[in-house]
Design a protein around this motif. Structure first.
Motif, PDB file in Angstrom:
ATOM      1  N   GLU A 103       0.860  -1.143  -0.068  1.00 13.80           N
ATOM      2  CA  GLU A 103      -0.015  -0.002   0.011  1.00 13.80           C
ATOM      3  C   GLU A 103       0.893   1.338   0.052  1.00 13.80           C
ATOM      4  O   GLU A 103       1.696   1.233   0.930  1.00 13.80           O
ATOM      5  N   MET A 104       0.551   2.195  -1.013  1.00 10.85           N
ATOM      6  CA  MET A 104       1.206   3.478  -0.734  1.00 10.85           C
ATOM      7  C   MET A 104       0.208   4.384   0.066  1.00 10.85           C
ATOM      8  O   MET A 104      -0.805   4.550  -0.445  1.00 10.85           O
ATOM      9  N   ALA A 105       0.856   4.954   1.063  1.00  9.66           N
ATOM     10  CA  ALA A 105       0.069   5.678   2.099  1.00  9.66           C
ATOM     11  C   ALA A 105       0.959   6.559   2.829  1.00  9.66           C
ATOM     12  O   ALA A 105       2.262   6.224   2.904  1.00  9.66           O
ATOM     13  N   GLY A 106       0.285   7.391   3.600  1.00  6.88           N
ATOM     14  CA  GLY A 106       0.996   8.295   4.459  1.00  6.88           C
ATOM     15  C   GLY A 106       0.313   8.437   5.794  1.00  6.88           C
ATOM     16  O   GLY A 106      -0.758   9.211   5.551  1.00  6.88           O
ATOM     17  N   ARG A 107       0.741   7.996   6.661  1.00  5.24           N
ATOM     18  CA  ARG A 107       0.007   7.934   7.793  1.00  5.24           C
ATOM     19  C   ARG A 107       0.782   8.234   9.293  1.00  5.24           C
ATOM     20  O   ARG A 107       1.692   7.526   9.160  1.00  5.24           O
ATOM     21  N   ILE A 108       0.444   9.238  10.006  1.00  5.51           N
ATOM     22  CA  ILE A 108       1.325   9.421  11.199  1.00  5.51           C
ATOM     23  C   ILE A 108       0.471   9.179  12.211  1.00  5.51           C
ATOM     24  O   ILE A 108      -0.619   9.970  12.476  1.00  5.51           O
ATOM     25  N   ALA A 109       0.869   8.394  13.437  1.00  7.29           N
ATOM     26  CA  ALA A 109       0.127   8.376  14.474  1.00  7.29           C
ATOM     27  C   ALA A 109      -0.060   9.634  15.365  1.00  7.29           C
ATOM     28  O   ALA A 109       0.871  10.310  15.575  1.00  7.29           O
ATOM     29  N   ASP A 110      -1.151  10.022  15.997  1.00 11.74           N
ATOM     30  CA  ASP A 110      -1.530  11.350  16.617  1.00 11.74           C
ATOM     31  C   ASP A 110      -0.962  11.224  18.056  1.00 11.74           C
ATOM     32  O   ASP A 110      -0.804  12.227  18.525  1.00 11.74           O
ATOM     33  N   PRO A 152       7.198  14.944  15.633  1.00 13.02           N
ATOM     34  CA  PRO A 152       7.463  15.982  14.804  1.00 13.02           C
ATOM     35  C   PRO A 152       8.146  15.338  13.921  1.00 13.02           C
ATOM     36  O   PRO A 152       8.207  15.945  12.369  1.00 13.02           O
ATOM     37  N   ILE A 153       9.170  14.771  13.936  1.00 10.78           N
ATOM     38  CA  ILE A 153      10.227  13.987  12.793  1.00 10.78           C
ATOM     39  C   ILE A 153       9.441  13.170  11.952  1.00 10.78           C
ATOM     40  O   ILE A 153       9.467  13.418  10.711  1.00 10.78           O
ATOM     41  N   GLY A 154       8.450  12.394  12.465  1.00  9.70           N
ATOM     42  CA  GLY A 154       7.661  11.818  11.564  1.00  9.70           C
ATOM     43  C   GLY A 154       6.679  12.546  10.577  1.00  9.70           C
ATOM     44  O   GLY A 154       6.871  12.361   9.533  1.00  9.70           O
ATOM     45  N   TRP A 155       6.278  13.710  11.132  1.00 11.17           N
ATOM     46  CA  TRP A 155       5.566  14.538  10.305  1.00 11.17           C
ATOM     47  C   TRP A 155       6.356  15.114   9.199  1.00 11.17           C
ATOM     48  O   TRP A 155       5.958  15.534   8.040  1.00 11.17           O
ATOM     49  N   LEU A 156       7.757  15.573   9.844  1.00  9.77           N
ATOM     50  CA  LEU A 156       8.670  16.297   8.571  1.00  9.77           C
ATOM     51  C   LEU A 156       8.853  15.356   7.695  1.00  9.77           C
ATOM     52  O   LEU A 156       8.713  15.780   6.452  1.00  9.77           O
ATOM     53  N   GLU A 185      19.025  14.436   6.814  1.00  9.51           N
ATOM     54  CA  GLU A 185      19.721  12.977   7.094  1.00  9.51           C
ATOM     55  C   GLU A 185      20.697  13.569   8.660  1.00  9.51           C
ATOM     56  O   GLU A 185      20.494  12.821   9.306  1.00  9.51           O
ATOM     57  N   PHE A 186      21.185  14.754   8.358  1.00 12.47           N
ATOM     58  CA  PHE A 186      21.956  14.995   9.698  1.00 12.47           C
ATOM     59  C   PHE A 186      21.662  16.468  10.399  1.00 12.47           C
ATOM     60  O   PHE A 186      22.111  16.759  11.339  1.00 12.47           O
ATOM     61  N   GLY A 187      20.535  17.022   9.823  1.00 12.76           N
ATOM     62  CA  GLY A 187      20.383  18.281  10.436  1.00 12.76           C
ATOM     63  C   GLY A 187      19.101  18.627  10.917  1.00 12.76           C
ATOM     64  O   GLY A 187      18.377  19.513  11.004  1.00 12.76           O
ATOM     65  N   GLN A 188      18.079  17.215  11.440  1.00 13.85           N
ATOM     66  CA  GLN A 188      16.686  17.526  11.967  1.00 13.85           C
ATOM     67  C   GLN A 188      16.975  17.839  13.360  1.00 13.85           C
ATOM     68  O   GLN A 188      17.790  17.577  14.085  1.00 13.85           O
ATOM     69  N   LEU A 189      15.954  18.881  13.698  1.00 15.17           N
ATOM     70  CA  LEU A 189      16.168  19.470  15.051  1.00 15.17           C
ATOM     71  C   LEU A 189      14.926  18.878  15.920  1.00 15.17           C
ATOM     72  O   LEU A 189      13.599  18.626  15.489  1.00 15.17           O
ATOM     73  N   VAL A 190      15.294  18.547  17.404  1.00 11.24           N
ATOM     74  CA  VAL A 190      14.450  18.110  18.226  1.00 11.24           C
ATOM     75  C   VAL A 190      14.045  18.859  19.418  1.00 11.24           C
ATOM     76  O   VAL A 190      15.286  19.552  19.871  1.00 11.24           O
ATOM     77  N   ARG A 191      12.922  19.002  19.900  1.00  9.04           N
ATOM     78  CA  ARG A 191      12.598  20.128  20.714  1.00  9.04           C
ATOM     79  C   ARG A 191      11.757  19.280  21.863  1.00  9.04           C
ATOM     80  O   ARG A 191      10.788  18.441  21.567  1.00  9.04           O
ATOM     81  N   SER A 192      12.117  19.538  23.165  1.00 11.99           N
ATOM     82  CA  SER A 192      11.599  18.910  24.342  1.00 11.99           C
ATOM     83  C   SER A 192      12.176  19.561  25.304  1.00 11.99           C
ATOM     84  O   SER A 192      12.956  20.299  25.475  1.00 11.99           O
ATOM     85  N   ALA A 193      11.575  18.924  26.523  1.00 11.30           N
ATOM     86  CA  ALA A 193      12.155  19.505  27.945  1.00 11.30           C
ATOM     87  C   ALA A 193      13.749  18.743  28.162  1.00 11.30           C
ATOM     88  O   ALA A 193      14.243  19.368  29.059  1.00 11.30           O
ATOM     89  N   ALA A 194      14.198  17.890  27.352  1.00 16.97           N
ATOM     90  CA  ALA A 194      15.400  17.402  27.489  1.00 16.97           C
ATOM     91  C   ALA A 194      16.348  18.149  26.723  1.00 16.97           C
ATOM     92  O   ALA A 194      17.583  17.667  26.187  1.00 16.97           O
ATOM     93  N   VAL A 195      16.085  19.281  25.912  1.00 22.05           N
ATOM     94  CA  VAL A 195      16.739  20.177  25.389  1.00 22.05           C
ATOM     95  C   VAL A 195      16.673  21.340  25.881  1.00 22.05           C
ATOM     96  O   VAL A 195      15.608  21.920  26.077  1.00 22.05           O
TER      97      VAL A 195
END
Length: 514
Positions: free
Chosen positions: A272-279, A341-345, A376-386
């Motif tokens: 299946e060709m699909a795009g789904r990201i868990a909420d 957010p990485i999944g959505w990106l 590949e190398f430059g994705q940003l993560v945001r959270s209380a651990a940063v």
């Protein structure tokens, strides 16, 4: 009832990677997988530099053949494999998917999933993993205290229960666990269902000397996609969901090859060709990973399997810290905050690129295309651990532009430690690491569980300004890197024990004090 710390449901690429990472970290766990081996269809093939960096950290990168430096994945539109080349296309328009030897100590790998999985399986076993193959998950339930899973061996043995502190659901795009939890998904949804044929044809490998690995077959009355697993196995993907007879399949292969060649049909597939990201990527003590969290079609950026492996690299160190009582359970809340957010990106980047943009509806709003090295190398993560990854910053950028930005993967830089050549990435993995040129910052660590690295003494770089250029701090500054290699924070302030203690407690433990 058996007892363990973590139970993993699903023993394909992501589940096996989670098991390997947990075993390497010394976390007791049990993996449940109903199949006894890998799928007969090899499925994924391209594994990125970042994935290989994770495998390098746990000591198995040398078991996985990496592609030669400066190799790039090339795709062409042709009349057939041996016919006329009509055009060559890039995954990101205007860019070649070229490996950069300056950004990583690894070059990625082109290995079929059914050949990589046994490597992961054995590596996990060697490190003490409990892998239970040929066992199915019947049901599960969770309370504030933990998760209980009922499983049944498929050899006819009685069903039994396992109690664990946490559960990782790596049970695929149709995840029964996700569905039972009532977690919804968003995205472009179902687009098409396609058929494929896997076949063995050593003579076709001669075409690979051109450097092209993927072929869009364009004939007046025949359209298909042909690619190789680099082991004389080829897969022909049709652009429809029509079941074909053996004779029709044989004819289609010959049309795709363009001339008579001996070949053996192995099996057919349907996907299946699909795009789904868990909420939600987590609910209580249960975490979604891999296709259970994000369903994406095959891409030249490897946004499916590689994203899933990166999910569990992010999650497993957090589980280790929480289970050891070192960190607050609040640390686990950063998994959803960082990975969803990485999944959505990756969803947006996949369907904004030409390969898939033509299949989405008019209500899809494409994103600006990001470069391959940014993804590949430059994705940003945001959270209380940063600390220091504000909302004003882009979701991804070149690591050269980031220069050690908190929330991004720590930069790769070659150096020498005790006369041994190593990457800065080789310093990270087991625990928190602080790098500084100022001895006062190393003294400020005191009794904090941080490994202090004195730049210029413990690790020496080729040029005096290499550290400040790549990590963005001056001679009196310091950088704190998490166990997963993400920059937690950095400062150019003078050394201060109280500041370091408060900062460390915030990013490592989701606490205000030790």
């Amino acid at each position: 009832m058996e007892r363990t710390s973590v139970i993993i449901i699903g023993g394909s690429l992501v589940g096996l990677s989670a098991s390997l990472f947990l075993a390497w970290r010394g976390v007791p766990h049990i993996l449940i997988e109903k199949h006894r081996g890998s799928s007969p269809h090899p499925r994924a093939i391209g594994f990125t530099e970042t994935t290989l960096e994770h495998f390098r950290t746990v000591g198995i990168a040398d078991h996985i053949p990496q592609v030669p430096p400066q190799t790039r994945l090339r795709r062409a539109t042709v009349t057939s494999l041996t016919g006329e080349r009509l055009a060559e296309t890039d995954w990101t328009p205007g860019q070649s998917a070229r490996h950069s030897g300056e950004l990583s100590p690894c070059t990625g790998a082109s290995i079929a999933q059914d050949k990589l999985e046994p490597i992961l399986r054995q590596a996990a076993l060697d490190r003490g993993a409990d892998l239970r193959l040929g066992v199915e998950c019947l049901s599960f339930g969770q309370t504030d205290a933990g998760v209980t899973v009922r499983v049944r061996p498929l050899d006819g043995s009685p069903a039994y229960d396992i109690f664990a502190d946490y559960l990782i659901a790596a049970d695929g795009a149709n995840s029964p666990i996700r569905e039972s939890l009532g977690i919804t998904r968003s995205g472009v949804g179902h687009l098409r269902t396609l058929r494929s044929l896997l076949f063995h044809c050593p003579q076709a490998d001669a075409a690979l000397v051109s450097g092209i690995q993927q072929y869009e077959i364009e004939q007046s009355d025949f359209h298909a996609f042909l690619t190789t697993y680099s082991d004389s196995r080829w897969v022909l993907m049709f652009d429809d969901d029509r079941e074909r007879s053996e004779t029709e399949l044989h004819t289609a292969v010959l049309r795709a090859l363009g001339q008579e060649m001996p070949f053996e049909m192995i099996n057919t597939g349907r996907w299946e060709m699909a795009g789904r990201i868990a909420d939600q990527y987590a609910q209580g003590r249960i975490f979604l990973a891999g296709d259970a969290a994000h369903q994406l079609p095959p891409t030249r950026g490897g946004f499916g399997a590689n994203t899933g492996i990166d999910d569990v690299w992010n999650l497993t160190w957090k589980l280790q810290y929480v289970l050891a009582g070192t960190a607050s359970p609040a640390l686990l809340e950063t998994y959803d905050a960082e990975r969803r957010p990485i999944g959505w990106l990756r969803h947006q980047q996949t369907f904004s690129r030409p390969d898939y943009a033509k299949w989405v509806g008019s209500d899809f709003i494409p994103d600006t295309l990001l470069s391959d090295e940014s993804m590949e190398f430059g994705q940003l993560v945001r959270s209380a651990a940063v600390i220091g990854a504000g909302r004003e910053l882009p979701a991804a950028a070149s690591p050269v532009e980031w220069a050690g930005q908190p929330g991004t993967r720590a930069p790769h830089l070659w150096g020498r430690r005790n006369e041994q050549r190593l990457s800065t990435l080789d310093l990270f993995g087991k625990g928190f690491v602080m790098l500084s040129e100022d001895p006062a910052w190393l003294s400020a660590i005191g009794d904090l569980p941080i490994d202090g690295i004195a730049v210029g003494r413990d690790i020496v770089f080729a040029s005096d300004n290499a550290f400040s250029t790549h990590f963005g701090v001056g001679a009196h500054g310091a950088v704190l890197v998490r166990p997963d290699g993400i920059v937690a924070c950095r400062t150019n302030m003078q050394a201060n024990n109280d500041l370091l203690r408060k900062t460390f407690c915030k990013v490592a433990f989701a606490k205000t004090a030790l």
